[in-house]
Scaffold this motif. Structure first.
Motif, short mmCIF file in Angstrom:
data_model
loop_
_atom_site.label_atom_id
_atom_site.label_comp_id
_atom_site.label_asym_id
_atom_site.label_seq_id
_atom_site.Cartn_x
_atom_site.Cartn_y
_atom_site.Cartn_z
N TYR A 1 0.85 -1.20 0.00
CA TYR A 1 0.00 0.00 0.00
C TYR A 1 0.88 1.24 0.00
CZ TYR A 1 -3.80 -3.19 0.89
OH TYR A 1 -4.71 -4.22 0.78
N ASP A 2 0.40 2.31 -0.65
CA ASP A 2 1.22 3.51 -0.77
C ASP A 2 0.99 4.51 0.36
OD1 ASP A 2 -1.30 3.94 -1.81
OD2 ASP A 2 -0.62 4.54 -3.79
N VAL A 3 0.33 4.08 1.42
CA VAL A 3 0.19 4.91 2.63
C VAL A 3 0.58 4.06 3.84
CG1 VAL A 3 -1.61 6.42 1.70
CG2 VAL A 3 -2.27 4.34 2.87
N PRO A 4 1.05 4.69 4.92
CA PRO A 4 1.45 3.93 6.11
C PRO A 4 0.27 3.22 6.77
CG PRO A 4 2.21 6.23 6.23
CD PRO A 4 1.32 6.12 5.04
N SER A 5 0.57 2.20 7.56
CA SER A 5 -0.45 1.39 8.23
C SER A 5 -1.38 2.23 9.11
CB SER A 5 0.19 0.31 9.09
OG SER A 5 0.84 -0.63 8.29
N GLU A 6 -0.83 3.27 9.76
CA GLU A 6 -1.67 4.11 10.62
C GLU A 6 -2.76 4.81 9.81
OE1 GLU A 6 1.89 4.77 10.47
OE2 GLU A 6 2.10 3.14 11.91
N GLU A 7 -2.38 5.29 8.61
CA GLU A 7 -3.37 5.95 7.76
C GLU A 7 -4.39 4.96 7.22
OE1 GLU A 7 -2.14 8.87 4.86
OE2 GLU A 7 -0.28 9.18 5.99
N GLN B 1 -5.44 2.38 8.78
CA GLN B 1 -6.35 2.14 9.90
C GLN B 1 -7.37 3.27 10.02
OE1 GLN B 1 -6.76 -0.62 11.49
NE2 GLN B 1 -8.37 0.23 12.78
N LYS B 2 -6.93 4.51 9.86
CA LYS B 2 -7.85 5.66 9.95
C LYS B 2 -8.89 5.62 8.83
CE LYS B 2 -4.61 8.76 12.21
NZ LYS B 2 -3.72 9.92 12.06
N ILE B 3 -8.46 5.25 7.62
CA ILE B 3 -9.40 5.14 6.49
C ILE B 3 -10.44 4.07 6.78
CG2 ILE B 3 -9.61 4.48 4.06
CD1 ILE B 3 -6.78 5.70 3.65
N ARG B 4 -9.99 2.93 7.31
CA ARG B 4 -10.93 1.85 7.63
C ARG B 4 -11.88 2.23 8.75
NH1 ARG B 4 -6.04 -1.72 7.08
NH2 ARG B 4 -6.23 -2.63 5.01
N GLU B 5 -11.39 2.98 9.74
CA GLU B 5 -12.27 3.43 10.81
C GLU B 5 -13.35 4.37 10.29
OE1 GLU B 5 -9.68 5.13 13.74
OE2 GLU B 5 -8.91 3.17 14.37
N GLU B 6 -12.98 5.19 9.30
CA GLU B 6 -13.94 6.15 8.77
C GLU B 6 -14.91 5.53 7.76
OE1 GLU B 6 -14.00 10.46 6.49
OE2 GLU B 6 -12.18 9.79 7.51
N TYR B 7 -14.39 4.65 6.88
CA TYR B 7 -15.22 4.13 5.79
C TYR B 7 -15.56 2.64 5.93
CZ TYR B 7 -13.89 8.49 3.58
OH TYR B 7 -13.69 9.80 3.30
N GLY B 8 -15.00 1.96 6.89
CA GLY B 8 -15.24 0.52 7.04
C GLY B 8 -14.20 -0.29 6.29
N ALA B 9 -14.31 -1.60 6.38
CA ALA B 9 -13.34 -2.49 5.75
C ALA B 9 -13.83 -3.01 4.40
CB ALA B 9 -13.01 -3.65 6.68
N ARG C 1 -11.10 2.58 -1.12
CA ARG C 1 -9.81 2.77 -1.78
C ARG C 1 -8.71 3.00 -0.76
NH1 ARG C 1 -8.30 2.69 -6.54
NH2 ARG C 1 -10.38 2.93 -7.42
N LEU C 2 -7.75 2.06 -0.73
CA LEU C 2 -6.59 2.16 0.15
C LEU C 2 -5.32 2.40 -0.64
CD1 LEU C 2 -7.42 -0.84 2.51
CD2 LEU C 2 -7.81 1.58 2.96
N SER C 3 -5.36 2.04 -1.91
CA SER C 3 -4.22 2.22 -2.81
C SER C 3 -4.72 2.92 -4.07
CB SER C 3 -3.63 0.85 -3.16
OG SER C 3 -2.48 1.01 -3.95
N THR C 4 -3.95 3.86 -4.56
CA THR C 4 -4.42 4.70 -5.67
C THR C 4 -4.60 3.95 -6.98
OG1 THR C 4 -2.12 5.32 -6.10
CG2 THR C 4 -3.44 6.81 -4.73
N ASN C 5 -3.89 2.86 -7.17
CA ASN C 5 -3.95 2.18 -8.46
C ASN C 5 -4.72 0.86 -8.46
OD1 ASN C 5 -2.11 0.71 -7.02
ND2 ASN C 5 -0.42 0.97 -8.43
N THR C 6 -5.50 0.58 -7.45
CA THR C 6 -6.25 -0.67 -7.39
C THR C 6 -7.39 -0.66 -8.39
OG1 THR C 6 -5.73 -1.02 -5.07
CG2 THR C 6 -7.64 -2.19 -5.93
N GLU D 1 -5.02 -7.09 -4.02
CA GLU D 1 -5.42 -6.02 -4.91
C GLU D 1 -4.49 -5.97 -6.11
OE1 GLU D 1 -5.96 -2.32 -2.85
OE2 GLU D 1 -7.12 -3.26 -1.25
N SER D 2 -5.07 -5.74 -7.29
CA SER D 2 -4.30 -5.68 -8.53
C SER D 2 -4.54 -4.35 -9.23
CB SER D 2 -4.71 -6.83 -9.46
OG SER D 2 -4.07 -6.70 -10.72
N LYS D 3 -3.53 -3.88 -9.94
CA LYS D 3 -3.67 -2.63 -10.68
C LYS D 3 -4.29 -2.86 -12.06
CE LYS D 3 1.06 -2.68 -12.42
NZ LYS D 3 2.35 -2.01 -12.41
#
Length: 195
Positions: free
Chosen positions: A94-100, A102-110, A136-141, A162-164
């Motif tokens: 993933y192109d963002v750190p694990s902490e981010e 986690q924040k995305i998942r907390e806001e939008y779900g899994a 969306r957790l990765s920009t190119n998924t 996830e695949s691009k």
């Protein structure tokens, strides 16, 4: 007229020979692919049986799924059916750190991963843009494969790839990840019992 008749007979025989050669080549390639998969699964069995460290089991599982499917990102989350909670333990690509993440998942779900955990059925999403649950957790998924890890008919974890590429996962990928998830379920159970 005799030459034309002979040529027609010869054409039919050549057509049958070409078809047989094509079938033989396909059979040989399928057999080689099956042998490669069996060799990989045997190696995975050895590696999984050599460890009781849960985190190492997760890392190995994702490593093998990424290698076999050529996915760009992967995660493995433990699932608690009683609380309907996912806990993401290992993530790659993933192109963002694990902490981010986690924040995305907390806001939008899994998203799709949570849907698979609840249903207990694997899913291949050929175009994530068409799925309302995709987060969306990765920009190119562009496509996703999620596989539940079952133990005694209970979902204990979910592997998500996830695949691009659009339609980036084949039936062979799904079949391999399913076999790997079965092995991971046993290894996860053993590691939990030991812990």
């Amino acid at each position: 007229e005799n030459q034309l008749s002979a040529l027609e007979m010869l054409t039919h025989s050549v057509g049958v020979a070409l078809q047989n050669a094509r079938l033989h080549r396909k059979t040989v390639l399928d057999l080689a692919g099956n042998m490669r998969e069996m060799h990989i699964l045997r190696q995975i069995d050895r590696e999984l049986n050599d460890t009781i460290d849960l985190h190492h089991v997760f890392e190995m599982t994702l490593d093998w799924t990424l290698r076999f499917t050529n996915a760009q990102a992967a995660s493995l989350a433990l699932y608690d059916q009683d609380t309907d909670q996912l806990r993401f333990l290992v993530e790659y690509g993933y192109d963002v750190p694990s902490e981010e993440l986690q924040k995305i998942r907390e806001e939008y779900g899994a998203g799709i991963t949570h849907r698979v955990a609840r249903s207990g059925r694997p899913e291949v999403v050929p175009d994530v843009a068409m799925d309302k649950d995709f987060v969306r957790l990765s920009t190119n998924t562009r496509s996703e494969l999620s596989m539940p890890v079952l133990r005694e008919d209970r979902v204990v974890a979910v592997i998500t790839l996830e695949s691009k590429r659009l339609n980036g996962f084949s039936d062979n990928h799904l079949d391999f990840v399913e076999k790997l998830a079965t092995r991971a379920g046993v290894a996860i159970d053993n590691a939990r019992l030991y812990a």
